[in-house]
Scaffold this active site. Structure first.
Site, PDB file in Angstrom:
ATOM      1  N   HIS A 177     -11.306   3.230  -8.028  1.00  0.00           N
ATOM      2  CA  HIS A 177     -11.859   3.424  -6.689  1.00  0.00           C
ATOM      3  C   HIS A 177     -12.446   4.825  -6.597  1.00  0.00           C
ATOM      4  O   HIS A 177     -11.932   5.758  -7.224  1.00  0.00           O
ATOM      5  CB  HIS A 177     -10.773   3.280  -5.613  1.00  0.00           C
ATOM      6  CG  HIS A 177     -10.500   1.875  -5.178  1.00  0.00           C
ATOM      7  ND1 HIS A 177      -9.265   1.450  -4.751  1.00  0.00           N
ATOM      8  CD2 HIS A 177     -11.308   0.779  -5.077  1.00  0.00           C
ATOM      9  CE1 HIS A 177      -9.319   0.176  -4.422  1.00  0.00           C
ATOM     10  NE2 HIS A 177     -10.542  -0.252  -4.607  1.00  0.00           N
TER      11      HIS A 177
ATOM     12  N   CYS B  94      -5.184   6.936  -0.502  1.00  0.00           N
ATOM     13  CA  CYS B  94      -5.053   5.478  -0.518  1.00  0.00           C
ATOM     14  C   CYS B  94      -4.142   4.971   0.602  1.00  0.00           C
ATOM     15  O   CYS B  94      -4.325   3.862   1.102  1.00  0.00           O
ATOM     16  CB  CYS B  94      -4.497   5.004  -1.864  1.00  0.00           C
ATOM     17  SG  CYS B  94      -5.663   5.135  -3.222  1.00  0.00           S
TER      18      CYS B  94
END
Length: 703
Positions: free
Chosen positions: A168, A264
């Site tokens: 990511h 996150c």
């Protein structure tokens, strides 16, 4: 004082590592401590509540990764683009996040179900609100970026991730207040790094080392001058302090086991809209058609791999599989790239595979004039070895003098338009040169499966052969040589002096004498050492019979050069009886043309050596015309040069003891090329043996 910045978090009530969807999860199935995870999450929650507002979404049983709320969606103002998770293990989170956004007054946009996009994990707003950084490569597709630009009315900059540990964008990239950027450059491809450097000033870029990157230092939460992260080195903390930031470390190693940390675990849900910023995206898409035996030849796999490897993304719009063994297949593929520059590179590679840009059926090639002799316009199309056509005035025109590493020059003549490959130095004022990749296609034969099998049996497929396969290759090369000779074809040999040093000169001379060679391309050295052997029995002063150095032998090559210079040419030395045998002798006696290209290291040189490099290249190209096969015998410089001049369709055999030379030639991509890693003297000896044992069906038939 608490900021008005708000975050969304989800408590880890059901958190665990239940599956593997990223490298961090491997080996950590059910190895995370729920108690420690709760404790670490609570500490992060407490820190953020001291500096911002924290909202909570209710955790749901069966969705352990819901704790990573960064992936819920992307928020700007009162608009949110909901995530479309790539893996089924997370797709069940989507309706719960959608419900929270709708209940809290956000306008929710949903991407098509087959278009992955994983929210603020892969899309990070510049903290000054100037643009959106959007990642792709592992979890989110490039084709989602135009939707983000449209729905959020913001410029989108696409960054390609290439290290699967940083799957990511937020694992390796963290925009900070006042235009600063914390990031790990090796996680991105070269185009993305260049884009970052163009947008962020050097003094604002904080590039981190791998040791900090694997501790997820970039997976940080920025609230004004505060940066909250799992762990940072003293050096990194000092650099951030110098930039005006205070680092707060809070251990989150239980969440690292699942591939996440501070960022996150949070989603910023108050992102102000900058009124003067509007939608803009550089993503470019095209639809291309591939046709042929796409599956059994591996062509479709090569094409799709090429798109991804060069920084693009694809969507197979349709695939029509041939129903019979002889039937061809067709595919339409939508190709997306982060910029026109990247798209041009991808399409040029796909053109080499025979792909056709569908809109090209209605578009001519783009032309720009040559305004300075020997200089092409910027962005000119670089030619390949494959037969090419260019669309001009609504018609496809075949390109003449096909070769690689040239430009496509268009010339108006009284007899019509001529398209031809020209090397840069030959471009003239008045030529028009094709730029971009529009209106260009390569012409590939679509052979049947039986034809492919026959060709592979009679000559082998492209590749590099090791010592274990030399005899097999030699047998097939001998067959091709005999067939070409009997059919009146043309074989060109390019050879280096190693042919003489390894004892292969005798065998090469026999090939020439027996009519297997129609042209010789070489340098000064092979001719000198061949003549030295013929006249003095040595090569570089070494007795070729006994394999020992001869006293004073180091002068032999200069003596024979002097002798040939005295007679004026190799041919005159043969006529005078001074040169009695050898490779050059057989060329003269059998009227086989040769070109000796000179170099700065040449002694003498021989009077036949062309020391004007441009003239030598031109003569090489002339002698190569009409060739059916080229034997490249242990000469890296001349073999690579010849390879660049030769179009596809010409069989090539490259023999060299150095694998790098062989690989270089096989990499040109021609299916008719084969490389053999072996001693060239051994190869020629075996070749002569095979030819002596071979009975040609052509000769037998002619009776």
């Amino acid at each position: 004082m608490t900021s008005q910045i708000s975050f969304l978090m989800c408590s880890p009530d059901h958190y665990d590592v239940d599956y593997v969807i990223n490298p961090w999860m491997e080996g950590n199935i059910h190895k995370s401590s729920r108690d420690r995870a709760v404790e670490q999450w609570e500490k992060l929650h407490h820190i953020l509540k001291e500096h911002a507002i924290v909202n909570l979404v209710t955790p749901q049983k069966g969705w352990p990764d819901m704790v990573f709320t960064a992936n819920a969606g992307l928020v700007l103002g009162d608009t949110v683009v909901l995530s479309r998770f790539l893996h089924k293990e997370r797709q069940g989170e989507e309706p719960y996040f959608k419900q929270w956004f709708e209940e809290n007054g956000y306008t929710v946009h949903e991407l098509p179900k087959d278009l992955p996009f994983e929210g603020a994990g892969d899309a990070l707003l510049d903290r000054e609100g100037r643009w959106l950084w959007a990642g792709y490569g592992f979890r989110s597709e490039l084709d989602s970026h135009p939707y983000l630009a449209k729905w959020l009315d913001i410029e989108v900059l696409s960054l390609r991730l290439i290290d699967d540990r940083f799957y990511h964008l937020d694992t390796c990239f963290c925009p900070l207040k006042n235009g600063y950027l914390l990031y790990y450059p090796p996680a991105f491809d070269s185009y993305s790094n260049r884009l970052i450097e163009m947008r962020v000033a050097p003094e604002k870029r904080i590039a981190i080392a791998e040791a900090d990157a694997v501790n997820f230092a970039c997976n940080a939460v920025n609230v004004d001058h505060i940066v909250v992260m799992n762990k940072a080195s003293e050096e990194l903390k000092a650099r951030l302090a110098q930039a005006g930031f205070q680092v707060i470390e809070t251990p989150l190693f239980e969440f690292l086991k699942a591939g996440g940390a501070a960022k996150c675990l949070t989603l910023r849900v108050t992102e102000p809209v900058v009124e003067e910023v509007h939608a803009n995206v550089s993503v470019e898409s095209r639809i291309l058609r591939l046709e042929g035996h796409l599956l059994d030849s591996g062509l479709i796999n090569r094409a799709l791999d090429l798109i991804v490897d060069n920084g693009g993304s694809f969507q197979v719009l349709n695939f029509f599989l041939g129903e019979q063994r002889q039937s061809t297949s067709t595919a339409q593929v939508k190709v997306s790239a982060p910029s026109h520059e990247v798209m041009e590179s991808i399409v040029s590679h796909l053109i080499d595979l025979g792909a056709v840009d569908l809109p090209q059926d209605e578009r001519d090639a783009k032309l720009e004039p040559v305004i300075k002799p020997g200089v092409a316009p910027d962005d000119f199309y670089v030619t390949t070895i494959y037969p090419t056509e260019v669309r001009l005035n609504g018609e496809w025109v075949k390109v003449q003098n096909q070769r690689m590493d040239g430009a496509l020059a268009i010339t108006e003549t009284p007899n019509g338009v001529i398209a031809q490959c020209k090397i840069l130095r030959d471009l003239e004022i008045g030529d028009k040169v094709v730029v971009d990749v529009q209106g260009i296609r390569t012409v590939r034969k679509t052979e049947s499966r039986e034809q492919r099998n026959t060709q592979e049996f009679s000559f082998m497929s492209a590749g590099v052969s090791s010592e274990r396969r030399v005899e097999l290759v030699v047998e097939q090369v001998a067959w091709e040589l005999r067939k070409i000779r009997d059919a009146g074809g043309k074989v060109v040999v390019t050879a280096g002096p190693v042919v003489i040093h390894t004892g292969g000169g005798y065998h090469l001379a026999q090939l020439i004498r027996e009519g297997y060679v129609q042209a010789l391309l070489a340098g000064n050295a092979i001719a000198v050492h061949d003549i030295e052997q013929a006249m003095m029995g040595t090569s570089l002063g070494v007795d070729m019979q006994r394999g020992i150095a001869v006293r004073g032998g180091h002068r032999h090559h200069l003596k024979v050069i002097n002798t040939i210079r005295h007679h004026g040419s190799i041919a005159k030395a043969v006529e005078a009886g001074v040169l009695p045998s050898g490779v050059m002798y057989e060329c003269v006696r059998n009227n086989v043309p040769f070109c000796l290209a000179g170099s700065i290291r040449d002694d003498g040189p021989l009077p036949d050596t062309e020391m004007d490099l441009i003239k030598a290249q031109t003569e090489y190209a002339r002698l190569l015309k009409g060739a059916d096969m080229i034997l490249m015998l242990s000469s890296m410089l001349h073999s690579i040069g010849v390879g660049n001049m030769t179009p596809a369709g010409v069989k090539m055999v490259c023999v060299d003891i150095n694998p790098a030379v062989v690989t270089k030639l096989s990499d040109r991509g021609s299916i008719e090329s084969v490389g053999v890693v072996t001693d060239v003297g051994l190869f020629l000896s075996l070749l002569i043996q095979q030819l002596d044992n071979l009975t040609s069906p052509y000769i037998t038939h002619r009776g």
